[in-house]
Write an enzyme that holds these catalytic residues in place. Structure first.
Site, PDB file in Angstrom:
ATOM      1  N   ASP A 174       0.849  -1.196   0.000  1.00  0.00           N
ATOM      2  CA  ASP A 174       0.000   0.000   0.000  1.00  0.00           C
ATOM      3  C   ASP A 174       0.881   1.242   0.000  1.00  0.00           C
ATOM      4  O   ASP A 174       1.627   1.475   0.949  1.00  0.00           O
ATOM      5  CB  ASP A 174      -0.897  -0.041   1.256  1.00  0.00           C
ATOM      6  CG  ASP A 174      -1.724   1.215   1.413  1.00  0.00           C
ATOM      7  OD1 ASP A 174      -1.936   1.921   0.398  1.00  0.00           O
ATOM      8  OD2 ASP A 174      -2.150   1.498   2.558  1.00  0.00           O
ATOM      9  N   ASP A 182      -5.949  -9.897 -15.293  1.00  0.00           N
ATOM     10  CA  ASP A 182      -7.026 -10.846 -15.053  1.00  0.00           C
ATOM     11  C   ASP A 182      -8.185 -10.454 -15.960  1.00  0.00           C
ATOM     12  O   ASP A 182      -8.543  -9.273 -16.058  1.00  0.00           O
ATOM     13  CB  ASP A 182      -7.463 -10.778 -13.589  1.00  0.00           C
ATOM     14  CG  ASP A 182      -7.769 -12.150 -13.012  1.00  0.00           C
ATOM     15  OD1 ASP A 182      -8.618 -12.838 -13.586  1.00  0.00           O
ATOM     16  OD2 ASP A 182      -7.160 -12.506 -11.988  1.00  0.00           O
ATOM     17  N   GLU A 201      -8.549 -20.285 -16.472  1.00  0.00           N
ATOM     18  CA  GLU A 201      -8.963 -20.994 -15.249  1.00  0.00           C
ATOM     19  C   GLU A 201     -10.193 -21.836 -15.593  1.00  0.00           C
ATOM     20  O   GLU A 201     -11.184 -21.308 -16.091  1.00  0.00           O
ATOM     21  CB  GLU A 201      -9.296 -19.988 -14.152  1.00  0.00           C
ATOM     22  CG  GLU A 201      -9.568 -20.676 -12.829  1.00  0.00           C
ATOM     23  CD  GLU A 201     -10.399 -19.845 -11.860  1.00  0.00           C
ATOM     24  OE1 GLU A 201     -10.232 -20.028 -10.652  1.00  0.00           O
ATOM     25  OE2 GLU A 201     -11.220 -19.021 -12.307  1.00  0.00           O
ATOM     26  N   HIS A 209      -4.881 -16.984  -4.866  1.00  0.00           N
ATOM     27  CA  HIS A 209      -5.691 -16.168  -3.954  1.00  0.00           C
ATOM     28  C   HIS A 209      -6.956 -16.893  -3.494  1.00  0.00           C
ATOM     29  O   HIS A 209      -7.693 -16.351  -2.670  1.00  0.00           O
ATOM     30  CB  HIS A 209      -6.068 -14.866  -4.653  1.00  0.00           C
ATOM     31  CG  HIS A 209      -6.945 -15.103  -5.850  1.00  0.00           C
ATOM     32  ND1 HIS A 209      -6.491 -15.743  -6.988  1.00  0.00           N
ATOM     33  CD2 HIS A 209      -8.252 -14.826  -6.085  1.00  0.00           C
ATOM     34  CE1 HIS A 209      -7.480 -15.845  -7.860  1.00  0.00           C
ATOM     35  NE2 HIS A 209      -8.560 -15.287  -7.334  1.00  0.00           N
ATOM     36  N   ASP A 210      -7.242 -18.071  -4.044  1.00  0.00           N
ATOM     37  CA  ASP A 210      -8.431 -18.829  -3.641  1.00  0.00           C
ATOM     38  C   ASP A 210      -8.074 -20.032  -2.773  1.00  0.00           C
ATOM     39  O   ASP A 210      -8.979 -20.757  -2.339  1.00  0.00           O
ATOM     40  CB  ASP A 210      -9.167 -19.358  -4.883  1.00  0.00           C
ATOM     41  CG  ASP A 210      -9.752 -18.252  -5.747  1.00  0.00           C
ATOM     42  OD1 ASP A 210     -10.095 -17.186  -5.201  1.00  0.00           O
ATOM     43  OD2 ASP A 210      -9.859 -18.454  -6.971  1.00  0.00           O
ATOM     44  N   ASP A 249      -3.997   4.026   2.744  1.00  0.00           N
ATOM     45  CA  ASP A 249      -5.448   3.833   2.939  1.00  0.00           C
ATOM     46  C   ASP A 249      -5.787   2.404   3.360  1.00  0.00           C
ATOM     47  O   ASP A 249      -6.954   2.039   3.469  1.00  0.00           O
ATOM     48  CB  ASP A 249      -6.242   4.240   1.681  1.00  0.00           C
ATOM     49  CG  ASP A 249      -5.971   3.318   0.485  1.00  0.00           C
ATOM     50  OD1 ASP A 249      -5.113   2.406   0.610  1.00  0.00           O
ATOM     51  OD2 ASP A 249      -6.611   3.508  -0.560  1.00  0.00           O
ATOM     52  N   ASP A 260      -1.959  -1.128  -3.749  1.00  0.00           N
ATOM     53  CA  ASP A 260      -2.247  -0.374  -4.968  1.00  0.00           C
ATOM     54  C   ASP A 260      -1.125  -0.532  -5.989  1.00  0.00           C
ATOM     55  O   ASP A 260      -0.093  -1.164  -5.725  1.00  0.00           O
ATOM     56  CB  ASP A 260      -2.506   1.101  -4.627  1.00  0.00           C
ATOM     57  CG  ASP A 260      -1.438   1.662  -3.704  1.00  0.00           C
ATOM     58  OD1 ASP A 260      -0.253   1.385  -3.959  1.00  0.00           O
ATOM     59  OD2 ASP A 260      -1.785   2.343  -2.712  1.00  0.00           O
ATOM     60  N   ASP A 277     -10.526 -15.759 -15.989  1.00  0.00           N
ATOM     61  CA  ASP A 277     -11.314 -16.243 -14.854  1.00  0.00           C
ATOM     62  C   ASP A 277     -12.421 -17.206 -15.322  1.00  0.00           C
ATOM     63  O   ASP A 277     -13.173 -16.876 -16.249  1.00  0.00           O
ATOM     64  CB  ASP A 277     -11.945 -15.010 -14.194  1.00  0.00           C
ATOM     65  CG  ASP A 277     -12.556 -15.303 -12.845  1.00  0.00           C
ATOM     66  OD1 ASP A 277     -11.808 -15.611 -11.904  1.00  0.00           O
ATOM     67  OD2 ASP A 277     -13.805 -15.221 -12.733  1.00  0.00           O
TER      68      ASP A 277
HETATM   69  C1  NOJ Z   1     -12.363 -17.465  -9.742  1.00  0.00           C
HETATM   70  C2  NOJ Z   1     -11.534 -16.459  -9.013  1.00  0.00           C
HETATM   71  O1  NOJ Z   1     -10.226 -16.940  -8.873  1.00  0.00           O
HETATM   72  C3  NOJ Z   1     -12.213 -16.186  -7.702  1.00  0.00           C
HETATM   73  O2  NOJ Z   1     -11.429 -15.429  -6.834  1.00  0.00           O
HETATM   74  C4  NOJ Z   1     -13.528 -15.519  -7.992  1.00  0.00           C
HETATM   75  O3  NOJ Z   1     -14.250 -15.366  -6.781  1.00  0.00           O
HETATM   76  C5  NOJ Z   1     -14.376 -16.336  -8.955  1.00  0.00           C
HETATM   77  N1  NOJ Z   1     -13.625 -16.862 -10.058  1.00  0.00           N
HETATM   78  C6  NOJ Z   1     -15.487 -15.506  -9.511  1.00  0.00           C
HETATM   79  O4  NOJ Z   1     -14.963 -14.532 -10.370  1.00  0.00           O
END
Ligand code: NOJ
Length: 561
Positions: A34, A111, A266, A338-339, A38, A42, A213
């Protein structure tokens, strides 16, 4: 494309595309750095860390979404595809980031989230305004069934039904994710052309490709949408048009362009055979896909039902993918993003053997054939977080699941929280731990999500200063991929497939054979290695050399035979 980004396709040693020897680093912009206090990361924060990334040695940075968004799903709900969300900066900050990345020989991949938009996107506002609006057909609208219920029984990935009734016109719209993420109707040619035009504009701006995505969801099985109620949430991916859409996208966006791009789709639920088709270079669809098989093996009935990992299942799964894409197509390699929960907590031992297990998995993954992806913080062995109450969590998926499990299914809050600790996406989203100063050096303000309290010990500065540096290990792996053709392109052969703790395989090219042996266990490995390594050259290992064939807990070694 600047000069520093060469296309290695026709270089002396490599005849394969440049990305076969590249390593990608994923930045989750909210949580990386950051610059303005904030509490949200960024673009200028990312720019300030480009030297760190160049030092690590990565070739590509993939940015999770930075477009304007109401942030219900942290940017995966896009309001405007043409701009940058002010929380992340501006278009000129973006241009500066791309230019400075290119100066360091790092490509920037955006993305691309086009299965759905935000419900605040102008396209959806228009679409919902009336039944005869020209954009009505840009989304999936259906009348209620006779009893007023949703058109079918599909459920959303974020709990609850995948259909929401819109009062304005009395019809339901489809959202495979949150109700703020309506699905675009790719059957409509205008939608497709609008997306392609947007992609071309980003390429014109200088970006080097896209991570797409849930791209296999863009093609729906339309008959199910109109048909009888279904009992489950599956069945909507990989509709019959999927290959046609991806070919058209390639043709409209990339064909004839002078540049060297990366596309990775993905694809939840994708099979090996499908992946080989999607990534067959003669088909012109995508360069590689993210598959989910290996990260689903420690899940029971559903994502928040963690079960112990069976190493045999994991290595045989990855080996099948290696084999399935050996002749045609290409693998992407990842254990984190990130998931996903943090790799060292999920598959390793984040207490006694954090360095050893982080580096073991790094070596194992990076020695597979494919393009490795590193998720921010993985390179310093960041771990899962255990916030003590659900109030500290931010992720829509975890929050919806918690509410549903506790309120509707009467599950004990403590056990639901335990599952969120193990599997929740916020494990990956706590701020990057740069140093031991307040808020881990991520922000001078209040971070949007709490910093993992272990930042005092686990941070980039401390890791890099240490004799057992995860970062330094990743540097060596990346360098190896750049320099060693066997690592990049050699064949893969799994050894001892049914051994419960030994992960061993060969990589072989016409000029050499490499052997990986890894002890996925808290206990020493006292058995026999697959072959005598006495005269082999040790190229890399995560313990001091002891000349002994016995592998110590979480020890991994790479030999040249
Ligand atoms: C896959 C993404 O990696 C995830 O973070 C997102 O919530 C879903 N697609 C919906 O866009």
């Amino acid at each position: 494309m600047t000069d520093s980004l060469s296309d290695q396709t026709d270089s002396e040693n490599f005849t394969a595309p440049w990305w076969t020897r590249a390593v990608v680093y994923q930045v989750y912009p909210r949580s990386f750095a950051d610059s303005d206090g904030d509490g949200v990361g960024d673009l200028n924060g990312i720019r300030s860390q480009l030297d760190y990334l160049a030092d690590l040695g990565v070739d590509v940075v993939w940015l999770s979404p930075v477009y304007p968004s109401p942030q219900h799903d942290n940017g995966y709900d896009i309001r405007d595809y043409e701009d940058i969300d002010p929380v992340f900066g501006s278009l000129s900050d973006f241009d500066e980031l791309v230019a400075q990345a290119h100066q360091r020989g790092i490509r920037v991949v955006m993305d691309l989230v086009v299965n759905h938009t935000s419900d605040e996107h102008d396209w959806f506002r228009e679409s919902r305004s009336s039944i005869d609006n020209p954009k009505r057909d840009w989304y999936w609208w259906r009348k209620p069934r006779e009893d007023g219920s949703a058109p079918n029984g599909w459920t959303s990935a974020f709990s609850g039904p995948a259909w929401t009734l819109d009062e304005t016109t009395g019809e339901y719209y489809l959202h495979l994710f949150a109700k703020q993420q309506p699905d675009l109707n790719w059957e409509n040619a205008e939608v497709r052309q609008a997306v392609y035009a947007m992609m071309r504009r980003w390429l014109d701006r200088g970006v080097d490709g896209f991570r797409m995505d849930v791209i296999n969801l863009i093609a729906k099985r339309t008959e199910l949408i109109d048909g009888p109620q279904r009992g489950s949430g599956d069945g909507f991916e990989m509709g019959p048009q999927i290959h046609a859409f991806l070919k058209e996208m390639h043709q409209e966006v990339f064909a004839g362009r002078d540049g060297t791009y990366l596309t990775v789709g993905e694809m939840p639920g994708v099979s090996i055979d499908d992946a080989a088709l999607f990534t067959d270079p003669t088909q012109h669809e995508v360069d590689m896909v993210f598959q989910f098989e290996h990260v689903s093996l420690d899940q029971g009935e559903h994502k928040f039902d963690p079960i112990p990992l069976d190493l045999v299942a994991l290595k045989t799964s990855l080996a099948r993918w290696q084999e399935g894409l050996a002749e045609t197509g290409w693998n992407s390699l990842y254990l984190n993003n990130h998931d996903q929960p943090r790799l060292v907590s999920r598959f390793g031992n984040d207490r006694e053997y954090r360095y050893e297990s982080a580096t073991l998995w790094a070596l194992v993954l990076h020695l597979h054939r494919g393009t490795p992806y590193i998720y921010q913080g993985e390179e310093i062995g960041m771990t899962n977080v255990r916030f003590e109450s659900i109030e500290h969590y931010r992720d829509i998926e975890s929050l919806n699941h918690y509410r549903e499990a506790v309120d509707e299914f009467d599950q004990a809050p403590s056990s639901v929280l335990e599952a969120v600790h193990a599997m929740g996406r916020d494990n990956a989203r706590t701020p990057m731990q740069w140093d031991s100063s307040e808020q881990a050096g991520f922000t001078t303000g209040t971070p949007w999500i709490g910093v993992n309290p272990n930042y005092v010990e686990i941070n980039a500065e401390a890791d890099r200063a240490s004799g057992t540096s995860v970062f330094a290990f990743y540097q060596r792996l990346i360098k190896l991929r750049h320099e060693n053709e066997t690592v990049a392109l050699g064949g893969f052969e799994l050894l001892e497939p049914s051994h419960p703790t030994l992960y061993a395989f060969f990589r072989t090219s016409p000029s050499e054979r490499l052997l990986v042996v890894a002890n996925v266990s808290d206990e020493p490995f006292l058995g026999e290695l697959p072959l005598d390594v006495g005269s082999a050259e040790l190229l890399l290992g995560n313990y001091p050399v002891n000349g002994d064939a016995a592998l110590r807990p979480w020890e991994a070694r790479l030999y040249r035979l």
